[in-house]
Design a protein around this motif. Structure first.
Motif, PDB file in Angstrom:
ATOM      1  N   SER A   1       0.842  -1.195   0.000  1.00  0.00           N
ATOM      2  CA  SER A   1       0.000   0.000   0.000  1.00  0.00           C
ATOM      3  C   SER A   1       0.877   1.246   0.000  1.00  0.00           C
ATOM      4  CB  SER A   1      -0.955   0.004   1.195  1.00  0.00           C
ATOM      5  OG  SER A   1      -0.251   0.039   2.408  1.00  0.00           O
ATOM      6  N   GLY A   2       2.171   1.044   0.169  1.00  0.00           N
ATOM      7  CA  GLY A   2       3.126   2.150   0.101  1.00  0.00           C
ATOM      8  C   GLY A   2       4.453   1.742   0.697  1.00  0.00           C
ATOM      9  N   PHE A   3       5.465   2.536   0.404  1.00  0.00           N
ATOM     10  CA  PHE A   3       6.765   2.313   1.035  1.00  0.00           C
ATOM     11  C   PHE A   3       7.569   3.593   1.009  1.00  0.00           C
ATOM     12  CE2 PHE A   3       7.843   0.977  -3.361  1.00  0.00           C
ATOM     13  CZ  PHE A   3       9.007   1.709  -3.590  1.00  0.00           C
TER      14      PHE A   3
ATOM     15  N   GLY B   1      -0.063  -4.443   7.439  1.00  0.00           N
ATOM     16  CA  GLY B   1       1.203  -4.836   8.034  1.00  0.00           C
ATOM     17  C   GLY B   1       2.273  -3.794   7.767  1.00  0.00           C
ATOM     18  N   VAL B   2       3.320  -3.844   8.553  1.00  0.00           N
ATOM     19  CA  VAL B   2       4.487  -2.977   8.382  1.00  0.00           C
ATOM     20  C   VAL B   2       5.714  -3.866   8.378  1.00  0.00           C
ATOM     21  CG1 VAL B   2       5.849  -1.089   9.383  1.00  0.00           C
ATOM     22  CG2 VAL B   2       3.344  -1.032   9.527  1.00  0.00           C
ATOM     23  N   TYR B   3       6.585  -3.654   7.400  1.00  0.00           N
ATOM     24  CA  TYR B   3       7.789  -4.469   7.221  1.00  0.00           C
ATOM     25  C   TYR B   3       8.986  -3.555   7.027  1.00  0.00           C
ATOM     26  CZ  TYR B   3       4.643  -8.394   6.615  1.00  0.00           C
ATOM     27  OH  TYR B   3       3.688  -9.354   6.834  1.00  0.00           O
ATOM     28  N   ASP B   4      10.099  -3.900   7.657  1.00  0.00           N
ATOM     29  CA  ASP B   4      11.343  -3.155   7.492  1.00  0.00           C
ATOM     30  C   ASP B   4      12.358  -3.993   6.733  1.00  0.00           C
ATOM     31  OD1 ASP B   4      10.456  -0.898   8.798  1.00  0.00           O
ATOM     32  OD2 ASP B   4      11.473  -1.346  10.691  1.00  0.00           O
ATOM     33  N   CYS B   5      13.080  -3.332   5.838  1.00  0.00           N
ATOM     34  CA  CYS B   5      14.146  -3.983   5.073  1.00  0.00           C
ATOM     35  C   CYS B   5      15.425  -3.184   5.248  1.00  0.00           C
ATOM     36  CB  CYS B   5      13.830  -4.033   3.591  1.00  0.00           C
ATOM     37  SG  CYS B   5      12.382  -4.984   3.156  1.00  0.00           S
TER      38      CYS B   5
ATOM     39  N   GLY C   1       7.976  -0.849   4.322  1.00  0.00           N
ATOM     40  CA  GLY C   1       6.835  -1.120   3.461  1.00  0.00           C
ATOM     41  C   GLY C   1       5.572  -1.302   4.268  1.00  0.00           C
ATOM     42  N   ARG C   2       4.473  -0.840   3.704  1.00  0.00           N
ATOM     43  CA  ARG C   2       3.160  -1.019   4.301  1.00  0.00           C
ATOM     44  C   ARG C   2       2.364  -1.954   3.390  1.00  0.00           C
ATOM     45  NH1 ARG C   2       4.559   3.944   3.995  1.00  0.00           N
ATOM     46  NH2 ARG C   2       3.017   4.561   2.435  1.00  0.00           N
TER      47      ARG C   2
END
Length: 174
Positions: free
Chosen positions: A114-116, A144-148, A163-164
């Protein structure tokens, strides 16, 4: 009713026969095999990567996957460097986005970005091997929320990405 006036008729299915057909189809399908969360993540990895032409074209490899996490790597090739002889920032974002996709789909629920946001911290250079380590920070309901973290082969930070995600409930990823 007035003489000569007709009532329109519609050829609509009764619904009962269609529901019965769907029910019969569902009953005749073999049940989904039982998998551990790790096996499910690997199943999704295999199915998604088989159709992921963009990641393959860029030379990405999947180093590892697990529930809510993924690690992908990509060598920086000649065609990936810009006018400053550095890896194009959009390609670094693409590597992180691909790792994000494998991490957030690892539960086999169709999930999209949905966005990043990305911060480029250091350049990637020709010959570098960039690696994106992505993990789940939060997953609640459909979001959700993800970190890279993207690093080079020396372990130096190249970029951070957040990232969302949005999950389509009831739709499998593969």
């Amino acid at each position: 009713m007035e003489p000569g006036r007709t009532i329109p008729t519609y050829n609509l299915p009764t619904g009962r026969s269609n529901l019965f057909a769907v029910d019969q189809e569902t009953r005749s399908r073999p049940p989904e095999p039982s998998r551990t969360p790790q096996q499910l993540a690997e199943h999704v990895r295999d199915g998604m990567f088989a159709n992921d032409r963009a990641s393959k074209w860029l030379g990405m490899t999947i180093v590892e996957v697990g529930p809510g996490r993924a690690v992908l790597s990509m060598p920086v090739r000649e065609c990936m460097v810009n006018g400053h002889d550095l890896c194009h920032g959009g390609l670094i974002a693409t590597l992180a986005d691909s790792a994000f996709a494998f991490a957030c789909n690892s539960y086999n629920e169709l999930t999209v970005a949905s966005g990043f946001a990305i911060d480029l911290l250091a350049p990637g250079r020709l010959g570098d091997v960039l690696t994106a380590h992505c993990h789940e920070v939060s997953k609640a309901g459909r979001t959700g929320v993800y970190d890279c973290l993207v690093t080079n082969q020396r372990g130096e930070r190249v970029a951070v990405f957040r990232g969302r995600s949005y999950t389509m409930k009831g739709k499998p990823a593969v």
